[in-house]
Write an enzyme that holds these catalytic residues in place. Sequence first.
Site, PDB file in Angstrom:
ATOM      1  CG  ASP A  49      28.716  14.602  24.427  1.00  0.00           C
ATOM      2  OD1 ASP A  49      29.867  14.766  24.876  1.00  0.00           O
ATOM      3  OD2 ASP A  49      28.374  14.922  23.275  1.00  0.00           O
ATOM      4  CB  SER A  87      21.515  14.286  22.565  1.00  0.00           C
ATOM      5  OG  SER A  87      21.521  12.994  22.011  1.00  0.00           O
ATOM      6  CB  THR A  88      17.138  12.362  23.003  1.00  0.00           C
ATOM      7  OG1 THR A  88      18.153  11.374  22.921  1.00  0.00           O
ATOM      8  CG2 THR A  88      15.781  11.744  22.704  1.00  0.00           C
ATOM      9  CG  MET A 124      20.039   8.825  26.179  1.00  0.00           C
ATOM     10  SD  MET A 124      19.316   7.522  25.124  1.00  0.00           S
ATOM     11  CE  MET A 124      20.214   7.746  23.607  1.00  0.00           C
ATOM     12  CG  HIS A 173      24.618  13.660  20.308  1.00  0.00           C
ATOM     13  ND1 HIS A 173      24.326  13.244  21.596  1.00  0.00           N
ATOM     14  CD2 HIS A 173      25.828  14.281  20.392  1.00  0.00           C
ATOM     15  CE1 HIS A 173      25.315  13.593  22.399  1.00  0.00           C
ATOM     16  NE2 HIS A 173      26.236  14.225  21.690  1.00  0.00           N
TER      17      HIS A 173
END
Length: 363
Positions: free
Chosen positions: A298, A176-177, A295, A202
């Site tokens: 997940d 993600s991030t 972040m 993501h």
Amino acid sequence: MDRVRVLVVDDSALVRKLMSTMLACDPDIEVVGTAADPLIARDKIKQLNPDVLTLDVEMPRMDGLTFLENLMRLRPMPVVMVSSLTTQGAEVTLRALELGAVDFLAKPSSDLASSFGEHALEICAKVKQAAQARPRARTTVRKLDVAPRLSADAVLPRAQTAGTRGGSPIIAIGASTGGTEAVRVVLEAMPPDAPPILVTQHIPAAFSGPFAARMDRCSAMRVCEAQDGQPIQSGHAYIAPGSHHLLVMWDGAKYVCRLHDGPPVNRHRPSVDVLFRSLAASAGAATIATLLTGMGDDGARGLLELRQAGAATLVQDEPSSVVWGMPGAAWKLDAAGEMQSIEHMAARLLALARHPHTGAGGA
């Protein structure tokens, strides 16, 4: 805890007002100033010492990418890019992430009446997470309505682990991030005949295609945006579309990609938990899975399901992560057999694919 101090940089007065209003919804955030262009922003950074910068791309006197490159060289700090969700916006945003931006968010529009709370929630969450990040350059409070958080059960019920279908290894990556750069580091180091790689990052729907094309240009593997029913082959990497969950299924003769437009899981579509659960059911111990910077959490439970199915599981270490949320959550769950820096991740994934039971052990 001290409030996160934010400087909003955008040439549009309307966007500056909208961003400031949405950020004011969170009592833990303080907008300490705004700037209409990078030169004004440069002076305000010195005066106000903000914790986080939100930065537009197209601005007068100096474009956002040039300013970001100078900023990350001279005074690295967490930057969240504000981008239009277009193909051109995707290319520019991915370049900004290469230069050291922590994350990005969609530029707010003037028509926010029906979705103000959702946009404000996302912006506030990203800014607060950015404040905790370690940027890695290359060289009155409104009540927000929050949608219920769903698990992978909403897309794919947990099933008994299947056989390994002959044992052909499959590598799975969740991020993600900070993940667009982490995924690039891994794919760049892969040989052209590497085992197939499935990636859930993501990312908005408008960005996943350009992201896959960008990874294809930098990797010896063939990298593409996954399509429904597409056979999974060695030497290929498959990026989850930003609009669908990516699953791996056995069709009786081979592994194939399946796309699912079910509800967001852990508030994400695509969701890492969904990809990992599908692999636990279809490939089991033939999987080598890693959870990279990101972040939230997940992928943590999905990685645990994979480890319980006998798969080799890893997470990115904290020093090399932009945000150690997802890998940290998995590590706390004992979902990973080992931790690796992003610089050594590709070599370790390949070693485990050749000798899956020599580390990162299953439960």
